[in-house]
Design a protein around this motif. Structure first.
Motif, PDB file in Angstrom:
ATOM      1  N   PHE A 137       0.817  -1.208   0.000  1.00 39.79           N
ATOM      2  CA  PHE A 137       0.000   0.000   0.000  1.00 39.79           C
ATOM      3  C   PHE A 137       0.855   1.264   0.000  1.00 39.79           C
ATOM      4  O   PHE A 137       0.557   2.225  -0.697  1.00 39.79           O
ATOM      5  N   HIS A 138       1.950   1.261   0.738  1.00 38.50           N
ATOM      6  CA  HIS A 138       2.786   2.452   0.851  1.00 38.50           C
ATOM      7  C   HIS A 138       3.461   2.827  -0.466  1.00 38.50           C
ATOM      8  O   HIS A 138       3.933   3.945  -0.623  1.00 38.50           O
ATOM      9  N   ASP A 139       3.489   1.909  -1.440  1.00 34.68           N
ATOM     10  CA  ASP A 139       4.104   2.193  -2.740  1.00 34.68           C
ATOM     11  C   ASP A 139       3.108   2.745  -3.761  1.00 34.68           C
ATOM     12  O   ASP A 139       3.509   3.111  -4.870  1.00 34.68           O
ATOM     13  N   LEU A 140       1.839   2.797  -3.406  1.00 31.54           N
ATOM     14  CA  LEU A 140       0.830   3.269  -4.346  1.00 31.54           C
ATOM     15  C   LEU A 140       0.901   4.779  -4.544  1.00 31.54           C
ATOM     16  O   LEU A 140       1.276   5.517  -3.633  1.00 31.54           O
ATOM     17  N   THR A 141       0.514   5.213  -5.726  1.00 29.84           N
ATOM     18  CA  THR A 141       0.339   6.639  -5.956  1.00 29.84           C
ATOM     19  C   THR A 141      -0.921   7.064  -5.198  1.00 29.84           C
ATOM     20  O   THR A 141      -1.746   6.210  -4.822  1.00 29.84           O
ATOM     21  N   PRO A 142      -1.100   8.349  -4.962  1.00 28.47           N
ATOM     22  CA  PRO A 142      -2.331   8.785  -4.288  1.00 28.47           C
ATOM     23  C   PRO A 142      -3.606   8.323  -5.018  1.00 28.47           C
ATOM     24  O   PRO A 142      -4.568   7.894  -4.380  1.00 28.47           O
ATOM     25  N   ALA A 143      -3.595   8.362  -6.339  1.00 26.43           N
ATOM     26  CA  ALA A 143      -4.771   7.925  -7.108  1.00 26.43           C
ATOM     27  C   ALA A 143      -5.003   6.422  -6.952  1.00 26.43           C
ATOM     28  O   ALA A 143      -6.148   5.965  -6.827  1.00 26.43           O
ATOM     29  N   GLN A 144      -3.926   5.640  -6.946  1.00 30.37           N
ATOM     30  CA  GLN A 144      -4.057   4.194  -6.746  1.00 30.37           C
ATOM     31  C   GLN A 144      -4.541   3.890  -5.332  1.00 30.37           C
ATOM     32  O   GLN A 144      -5.310   2.950  -5.134  1.00 30.37           O
ATOM     33  N   ALA A 145      -4.111   4.680  -4.361  1.00 29.17           N
ATOM     34  CA  ALA A 145      -4.558   4.480  -2.978  1.00 29.17           C
ATOM     35  C   ALA A 145      -6.067   4.697  -2.878  1.00 29.17           C
ATOM     36  O   ALA A 145      -6.766   3.928  -2.208  1.00 29.17           O
ATOM     37  N   VAL A 146      -6.570   5.708  -3.556  1.00 31.81           N
ATOM     38  CA  VAL A 146      -8.018   5.950  -3.575  1.00 31.81           C
ATOM     39  C   VAL A 146      -8.723   4.772  -4.237  1.00 31.81           C
ATOM     40  O   VAL A 146      -9.753   4.292  -3.743  1.00 31.81           O
ATOM     41  N   ALA A 147      -8.174   4.270  -5.337  1.00 29.31           N
ATOM     42  CA  ALA A 147      -8.766   3.123  -6.032  1.00 29.31           C
ATOM     43  C   ALA A 147      -8.787   1.900  -5.116  1.00 29.31           C
ATOM     44  O   ALA A 147      -9.769   1.151  -5.085  1.00 29.31           O
ATOM     45  N   PHE A 148      -7.697   1.693  -4.358  1.00 29.96           N
ATOM     46  CA  PHE A 148      -7.659   0.561  -3.429  1.00 29.96           C
ATOM     47  C   PHE A 148      -8.759   0.696  -2.377  1.00 29.96           C
ATOM     48  O   PHE A 148      -9.447  -0.277  -2.073  1.00 29.96           O
ATOM     49  N   ILE A 149      -8.917   1.874  -1.838  1.00 27.62           N
ATOM     50  CA  ILE A 149      -9.945   2.095  -0.818  1.00 27.62           C
ATOM     51  C   ILE A 149     -11.333   1.828  -1.398  1.00 27.62           C
ATOM     52  O   ILE A 149     -12.176   1.208  -0.742  1.00 27.62           O
ATOM     53  N   GLN A 150     -11.557   2.256  -2.627  1.00 33.32           N
ATOM     54  CA  GLN A 150     -12.834   1.980  -3.278  1.00 33.32           C
ATOM     55  C   GLN A 150     -13.052   0.482  -3.430  1.00 33.32           C
ATOM     56  O   GLN A 150     -14.152  -0.022  -3.192  1.00 33.32           O
ATOM     57  N   LEU A 151     -12.018  -0.226  -3.826  1.00 34.82           N
ATOM     58  CA  LEU A 151     -12.127  -1.679  -3.965  1.00 34.82           C
ATOM     59  C   LEU A 151     -12.365  -2.343  -2.615  1.00 34.82           C
ATOM     60  O   LEU A 151     -13.201  -3.241  -2.491  1.00 34.82           O
ATOM     61  N   ALA A 152     -11.638  -1.903  -1.600  1.00 32.56           N
ATOM     62  CA  ALA A 152     -11.768  -2.490  -0.268  1.00 32.56           C
ATOM     63  C   ALA A 152     -13.157  -2.250   0.321  1.00 32.56           C
ATOM     64  O   ALA A 152     -13.621  -3.045   1.143  1.00 32.56           O
ATOM     65  N   ASP A 153     -13.820  -1.184  -0.116  1.00 31.87           N
ATOM     66  CA  ASP A 153     -15.172  -0.891   0.362  1.00 31.87           C
ATOM     67  C   ASP A 153     -16.243  -1.755  -0.305  1.00 31.87           C
ATOM     68  O   ASP A 153     -17.382  -1.778   0.148  1.00 31.87           O
ATOM     69  N   MET A 154     -15.864  -2.449  -1.379  1.00 31.14           N
ATOM     70  CA  MET A 154     -16.826  -3.317  -2.064  1.00 31.14           C
ATOM     71  C   MET A 154     -17.155  -4.539  -1.199  1.00 31.14           C
ATOM     72  O   MET A 154     -16.346  -4.960  -0.368  1.00 31.14           O
ATOM     73  N   GLU A 155     -18.318  -5.083  -1.433  1.00 34.13           N
ATOM     74  CA  GLU A 155     -18.672  -6.358  -0.811  1.00 34.13           C
ATOM     75  C   GLU A 155     -17.758  -7.438  -1.383  1.00 34.13           C
ATOM     76  O   GLU A 155     -17.373  -7.384  -2.560  1.00 34.13           O
ATOM     77  N   ASP A 156     -17.421  -8.430  -0.571  1.00 35.12           N
ATOM     78  CA  ASP A 156     -16.544  -9.507  -1.021  1.00 35.12           C
ATOM     79  C   ASP A 156     -17.064 -10.180  -2.285  1.00 35.12           C
ATOM     80  O   ASP A 156     -16.298 -10.500  -3.192  1.00 35.12           O
ATOM     81  N   LEU A 157     -18.370 -10.395  -2.348  1.00 34.22           N
ATOM     82  CA  LEU A 157     -18.949 -11.079  -3.505  1.00 34.22           C
ATOM     83  C   LEU A 157     -18.886 -10.229  -4.770  1.00 34.22           C
ATOM     84  O   LEU A 157     -19.000 -10.754  -5.881  1.00 34.22           O
ATOM     85  N   GLU A 158     -18.682  -8.946  -4.623  1.00 34.30           N
ATOM     86  CA  GLU A 158     -18.515  -8.050  -5.764  1.00 34.30           C
ATOM     87  C   GLU A 158     -17.035  -7.966  -6.168  1.00 34.30           C
ATOM     88  O   GLU A 158     -16.699  -7.916  -7.351  1.00 34.30           O
ATOM     89  N   LEU A 159     -16.139  -7.965  -5.180  1.00 36.58           N
ATOM     90  CA  LEU A 159     -14.712  -7.826  -5.436  1.00 36.58           C
ATOM     91  C   LEU A 159     -14.064  -9.132  -5.890  1.00 36.58           C
ATOM     92  O   LEU A 159     -13.199  -9.121  -6.762  1.00 36.58           O
ATOM     93  N   TRP A 160     -14.466 -10.247  -5.335  1.00 37.09           N
ATOM     94  CA  TRP A 160     -13.819 -11.529  -5.630  1.00 37.09           C
ATOM     95  C   TRP A 160     -13.798 -11.849  -7.131  1.00 37.09           C
ATOM     96  O   TRP A 160     -12.747 -12.263  -7.649  1.00 37.09           O
ATOM     97  N   PRO A 161     -14.890 -11.636  -7.879  1.00 35.89           N
ATOM     98  CA  PRO A 161     -14.827 -11.909  -9.325  1.00 35.89           C
ATOM     99  C   PRO A 161     -13.821 -11.022 -10.059  1.00 35.89           C
ATOM    100  O   PRO A 161     -13.238 -11.448 -11.065  1.00 35.89           O
ATOM    101  N   LEU A 162     -13.579  -9.810  -9.560  1.00 35.45           N
ATOM    102  CA  LEU A 162     -12.563  -8.951 -10.164  1.00 35.45           C
ATOM    103  C   LEU A 162     -11.168  -9.526  -9.917  1.00 35.45           C
ATOM    104  O   LEU A 162     -10.320  -9.562 -10.814  1.00 35.45           O
TER     105      LEU A 162
END
Length: 66
Positions: free
Chosen positions: A16-41
């Motif tokens: 996580f510490h190596d992410l750009t600020p934009a990638q960090a926001v994208a990670f947070i968005q992904l982490a906020d998804m339900e597992d059943l929504e994120l797992w197929p990605l």
């Protein structure tokens, strides 16, 4: 889902510490998804429509869970 918890936790610890600020926001968005929504990605059964989220998903696919 235990697998998602381990995957996201491992990513946070090691990459996580190596992410750009934009990638960090994208990670947070992904982490906020339900597992059943994120797992197929993560598994590639569904494509990520957001390009920044897709970058992070590709990084997540490379995480090795202990």
């Amino acid at each position: 889902m235990l697998e998602m918890d381990l995957l996201l936790g491992g990513f946070l610890e090691r990459q996580f510490h190596d992410l750009t600020p934009a990638q960090a926001v994208a990670f947070i968005q992904l982490a906020d998804m339900e597992d059943l929504e994120l797992w197929p990605l993560i598994t590639g059964k569904r494509e990520c429509e957001n390009s920044l989220q897709a970058e992070v998903v590709n990084m997540l696919r490379d995480v090795r869970v202990k």
